[in-house]
Design a protein around this motif. Structure first.
Motif, mmCIF file in Angstrom:
data_model
loop_
_atom_site.group_PDB
_atom_site.id
_atom_site.type_symbol
_atom_site.label_atom_id
_atom_site.label_comp_id
_atom_site.label_asym_id
_atom_site.label_seq_id
_atom_site.Cartn_x
_atom_site.Cartn_y
_atom_site.Cartn_z
ATOM 1 N N HIS A 75 0.739 -1.256 -0.019
ATOM 2 C CA HIS A 75 -0.027 -0.011 -0.026
ATOM 3 C C HIS A 75 0.877 1.167 -0.017
ATOM 4 O O HIS A 75 2.146 1.234 0.479
ATOM 5 N N ALA A 76 0.287 2.490 -0.272
ATOM 6 C CA ALA A 76 1.016 3.801 -0.447
ATOM 7 C C ALA A 76 1.017 4.063 1.051
ATOM 8 O O ALA A 76 2.109 4.760 1.403
ATOM 9 N N HIS A 77 0.069 4.481 1.664
ATOM 10 C CA HIS A 77 0.071 5.281 2.905
ATOM 11 C C HIS A 77 -0.407 4.703 4.039
ATOM 12 O O HIS A 77 -1.336 3.533 4.021
ATOM 13 N N PRO A 78 -0.166 4.940 5.247
ATOM 14 C CA PRO A 78 -0.767 4.338 6.525
ATOM 15 C C PRO A 78 -2.222 4.531 6.273
ATOM 16 O O PRO A 78 -2.791 5.708 6.058
ATOM 17 N N ASP A 79 -3.082 3.781 6.474
ATOM 18 C CA ASP A 79 -4.556 3.838 6.539
ATOM 19 C C ASP A 79 -5.093 3.258 5.322
ATOM 20 O O ASP A 79 -6.238 2.660 5.094
ATOM 21 N N ASP A 80 -4.405 3.179 4.208
ATOM 22 C CA ASP A 80 -4.729 2.485 3.024
ATOM 23 C C ASP A 80 -5.215 0.675 3.115
ATOM 24 O O ASP A 80 -5.989 0.253 2.377
ATOM 25 N N GLU A 81 -4.327 0.226 4.231
ATOM 26 C CA GLU A 81 -4.673 -1.230 4.407
ATOM 27 C C GLU A 81 -5.875 -1.555 4.684
ATOM 28 O O GLU A 81 -6.203 -2.825 4.482
ATOM 29 N N ASP A 119 0.975 8.571 -5.382
ATOM 30 C CA ASP A 119 1.703 7.412 -4.501
ATOM 31 C C ASP A 119 0.956 6.166 -4.980
ATOM 32 O O ASP A 119 1.730 4.961 -4.783
ATOM 33 N N HIS A 120 -0.329 6.027 -5.244
ATOM 34 C CA HIS A 120 -0.815 4.851 -5.498
ATOM 35 C C HIS A 120 -0.562 4.309 -6.924
ATOM 36 O O HIS A 120 -0.167 3.050 -7.032
ATOM 37 N N VAL A 121 -0.432 5.213 -7.703
ATOM 38 C CA VAL A 121 0.109 4.789 -9.153
ATOM 39 C C VAL A 121 1.514 4.399 -8.836
ATOM 40 O O VAL A 121 1.839 3.459 -9.767
HETATM 41 ZN ZN LIG Z 1 -3.366 6.483 0.387
#
Ligand SMILES: [Zn+2]
Length: 276
Positions: A11-17, A145-147
């Protein structure tokens, strides 16, 4: 040679999980499968205390990152994740934000460099199943960041040849339509937001739907752990019925399988458990 069944989610960021993969992380961990979460950035471009946005006065990148990584550790504890791996890149911010231009921003890091580091983790854990976003960053989300996470993960999968199955997270268009109907019917103020026709994943790309209804409560707890970003998590404000619908199943698009699989499956590990 047999190797321990392992799921790696990138994943890209904390919370995306939480939203797209919280259920599969919790479910597979409970089934005794080793789970590894790789989070690429520190989330510096999230909200600071009091909802202060990046670029606004009083936004402290380092403090935001520290708080969000602490929240991430709490979240993964709720989800039973065995190994949390942080790549530590700088959050690029949403498309068009000034943070996009920062030379250390994850989106500006050469793909081969980050893919090399992820490939080392694949060598170490040897996951049979790897999950990340599609080429749009997940159903048309488009966050830089996701891309970049998609590009880096696809490159590491290709370079190592380790995963037997490779998946993209999916938000089926039909389920988005249903969810928004439900929210409108229950009087949730969407602030005039209407999903565009090309929002979400076309249903015909969805190969795999995993039932994670038993893990809804743990997903919610994990999501609530990201308290500092609560303003941005509209699912937390949805009525319970809509939450239940949004949280009970997780959908995926299978883009690689080295084992025989049915066109439609309900298990990311289908074809990998036989003979164990
Ligand atoms: Zn994110």
């Amino acid at each position: 040679m047999d190797r321990e069944l392992t799921l790696m989610v990138v994943h890209a960021h904390p919370d995306d999980e939480c939203l797209s993969t919280g259920g599969v992380l919790a479910r597979y961990a409970e089934e005794g499968i080793r789970t590894v979460l790789v989070t690429c950035t520190n989330g510096e471009q999230g909200d600071d205390q009091g909802g202060v946005k990046p670029g606004e006065e009083g936004h402290d990148d380092a403090a935001v990152a520290e708080r969000r990584l602490a929240e991430l550790r709490e979240s993964v504890a709720h989800l039973g994740v065995d190994h949390l791996e942080l790549l530590g890149y700088r959050d690029s911010g949403m498309d068009g934000w000034p943070g996009n231009g920062h030379p250390d921003a994850f989106a500006n890091v050469p793909v081969e460099a980050a893919a090399g580091r992820l490939a080392e983790l694949m060598e170490r854990y040897r996951p049979q199943v790897v999950v990340t976003y599609d080429e749009t960053g997940g159903g048309g989300y488009g966050h830089p960041d996701h891309v970049q996470t998609h590009r880096v993960t696809a490159a590491a999968v290709e370079a190592t040849g380790i995963p037997d199955k490779f998946y993209y997270t999916a938000i089926p268009r039909s389920s988005i339509t249903r969810m928004f109907e439900l929210m409108r019917d229950s009087g949730v103020d969407l602030g005039g937001f209407e999903p565009s026709d090309d929002f979400g994943t076309p249903d015909e790309r969805v190969t795999t739907i995993v039932d994670v209804a038993a893990y809804t409560e743990r997903k919610l707890k994990a999501l609530r752990a990201h308290e500092s970003q609560g303003d941005n998590i509209f699912l937390l404000r949805m009525p319970e019925e809509a939450q239940q619908q949004a949280f009970s199943h997780e959908a995926f698009e299978r883009v690689l399988s080295r084992v025989p699989t049915a066109a439609h499956e309900d298990d990311l590990f289908a074809g990998l458990r036989e003979g164990r």
